[in-house]
Every structure is written in structure tokens, then in C-alpha cells.
Scaffold this active site. Structure first.
Site, PDB file in Angstrom:
ATOM      1  N   SER A 195      45.838  -9.719  23.677  1.00 38.36           N
ATOM      2  CA  SER A 195      46.138 -10.714  24.476  1.00 38.36           C
ATOM      3  C   SER A 195      47.645 -10.940  24.880  1.00 38.36           C
ATOM      4  CB  SER A 195      45.741 -12.185  23.720  1.00 38.36           C
ATOM      5  OG  SER A 195      46.264 -12.179  22.213  1.00 38.36           O
TER       6      SER A 195
ATOM      7  N   TYR B 120      33.731   4.840  28.813  1.00 39.34           N
ATOM      8  CA  TYR B 120      33.852   3.347  28.708  1.00 39.34           C
ATOM      9  C   TYR B 120      32.677   2.554  29.028  1.00 39.34           C
ATOM     10  CZ  TYR B 120      35.542  -1.043  30.661  1.00 39.34           C
ATOM     11  OH  TYR B 120      36.001  -2.548  31.062  1.00 39.34           O
TER      12      TYR B 120
END
Length: 261
Positions: A15, A151
Site C-alpha cells: 500500500s 501472473y
């Protein structure tokens, strides 16, 4: 709709920038205490400064792509009401050139971090009869991108883990959901887009539009989403208003996925 998360504590992994920072800012604006996470003290401190206040903002520097990093987080912050498993890595690479080490790194960061942290925090949420866990997956979980299959595979795994966890905590007042962003403007995505479309396009907005047109032609949005647009959905899922939404994989992909569900 007024979302009030006063008294709630939220941990958002990864974050210090991009979607994760936007989610933390949205939760904080809704009254929650937020715990920022990044790999270095410097990045965590820089992200915390963006809030303009030290009130209801804490940080833990740890590499949650490792078991030791996850343990450091739970030791520093043993209890949260909201867990947003956002940390992730991605990079384009031809499928048959991806070595074992990269497969293992992607799974460690994108999948195992969420499993390890949820394994600690979610059982305590069930005892309190309230909790929110959100996995930030991707439209790549459904429409595997040929330029980064590793991914996409990890993002598919996240959906399975989140659904399984939701089943495991049924009837407890705890919800577990996934969100599926599409191409979104962020620090890492800018590098990726430049790599895919070239550096000759000066404007990032234009480069993003070209990327979407070339690489994600089914997009209805026709541009990169903003991190805040993705964060809005996550903040809702963390609210009391979203109590009946659990076990779901919700799209904020700009219409990239053509399925009606």
C-alpha cells in the site's frame, strides 16, 4: 451511501503506491485506522506522509513475499478487522522462458502472502462475528494474458483461495471476496505499458489508451482506470453495506471481460 468504518482497523498490503495506497486512503477517509505495508521503511514513511495526518495511520515495513515477512506483520499488528491482500508482482515474459524461480516468486508474493495473512487474521474475525477480507486479483485471472501467463495463473489461484475461504467462514459475519481490476494507472503499470508500447509516446494517458487499444481491445472503458476507481469498489466491500456480498469475484475491469457474469 455513507460508508462509516469508524473503529475498524484495516491492513492493506502493498500500500505504498498505486491501487494499494488508493485503497488505504479510501478506507481512511471512511473512518478506519489503516496499516500501510511496503518492503522498506522509507517507502512506508513516504506513503504515510501522503495522508497529511498521523491520526489513524500506521505502517509495517516487511516483505510479505516471504514467510518471515508475513510473520513480522502479524507480530507487529496481531489483530485487524479488515484485510486487503493487494500486494502483487507482474512483468511480461515469454512463457517458455519463465524459469522456476520466477514462477515461485510470483506464487510467493501473489498467492502465499494472502494465504498466510488470512490464516492468521480471519479466524479471529470469525470469533468477533465481523470481518472483511478482500483479494485484489485481476481480469487476467479469467483472460490469461499471453505475455505473462505466470501472473495470470497466480491471479486465478487467488480467486480459488478467496472462494474457499468464504465457504469456510459461512454464517460468521465475515465476508471474503475478490476484485478483478483491469488495466489501471499505477507506478508499476506505467513501466509495463511503456515496455509494451514503447517510450516514444510522451503522454502516459495516451500511452495507456494505445496499450488498451492494442493489448486489451475488448475494453469498453477505452483507457486505463484510475487507482481510485478500483479502490472505490474495495472500500464498499469492506463496509457494513456489503454484508450480503461474499464468495464473489467482482469486476472493475472497464468491461475487458466479455462475459455477462
Amino acid at each position: 451511501m455513507l460508508i462509516d468504518l469508524t473503529g475498524r482497523t484495516a491492513l492493506v498490503t502493498g500500500s505504498t503506491a498505486g491501487i494499494g495506497l488508493a485503497i488505504a486512503e479510501g478506507l481512511h477517509a471512511s473512518g478506519a485506522t489503516v496499516i500501510l505495508n511496503g518492503r522498506t521503511d522509507e517507502r512506508v514513511a513516504a506513503a504515510a506522509e501522503k495522508f497529511g495526518t498521523s491520526e489513524r495511520v500506521r505502517g509495517v515495513a516487511a516483505d510479505i513475499g516471504t514467510a518471515a515477512g508475513c510473520q513480522a506483520v502479524v507480530e507487529a499488528e496481531p489483530e485487524v478487522d479488515i484485510l486487503v491482500n493487494n500486494a502483487g508482482v507482474f512483468s511480461p515474459q515469454p512463457l517458455f522462458e519463465i524459469p522456476d524461480a520466477e514462477w515461485e516468486r510470483f506464487f510467493a508474493v501473489n498467492v502465499m502472502s494472502g494465504i498466510r495473512l488470512s490464516r492468521h487474521y480471519v479466524p479471529a474475525m470469525t470469533k468477533r462475528q465481523w470481518g472483511r477480507t478482500v483479494f485484489v486479483s485481476s481480469e487476467s485471472a479469467v483472460q490469461i494474458p499471453p505475455e505473462m501467463v505466470h501472473y495470470g495463473t497466480t491471479k486465478t489461484a487467488q480467486l480459488a483461495v478467496a472462494r474457499g475461504m468464504a465457504e469456510a467462514v459461512r454464517g460468521t459475519g465475515v465476508t471474503v471476496n475478490s476484485v478483478l481490476p483491469g488495466p489501471t494507472a499505477s507506478e508499476g503499470v506505467e513501466r509495463f505499458v511503456r515496455e509494451m508500447v514503447g517510450d516514444e509516446i510522451e503522454s502516459m494517458e495516451e500511452a495507456g489508451r494505445i496499450f488498451v487499444e492494442r493489448e486489451r481491445p475488448t475494453s469498453l472503458l477505452g483507457r486505463l482506470a484510475s487507482a481510485e476507481e478500483v479502490a472505490n469498489l474495495v472500500v464498499y466491500l469492506c463496509s457494513d453495506q456489503a454484508a450480503a456480498t461474499t464468495g464473489a469475484a467482482l469486476r472493475v475491469d472497464g468491461g475487458v471481460l466479455r462475459g455477462v457474469l
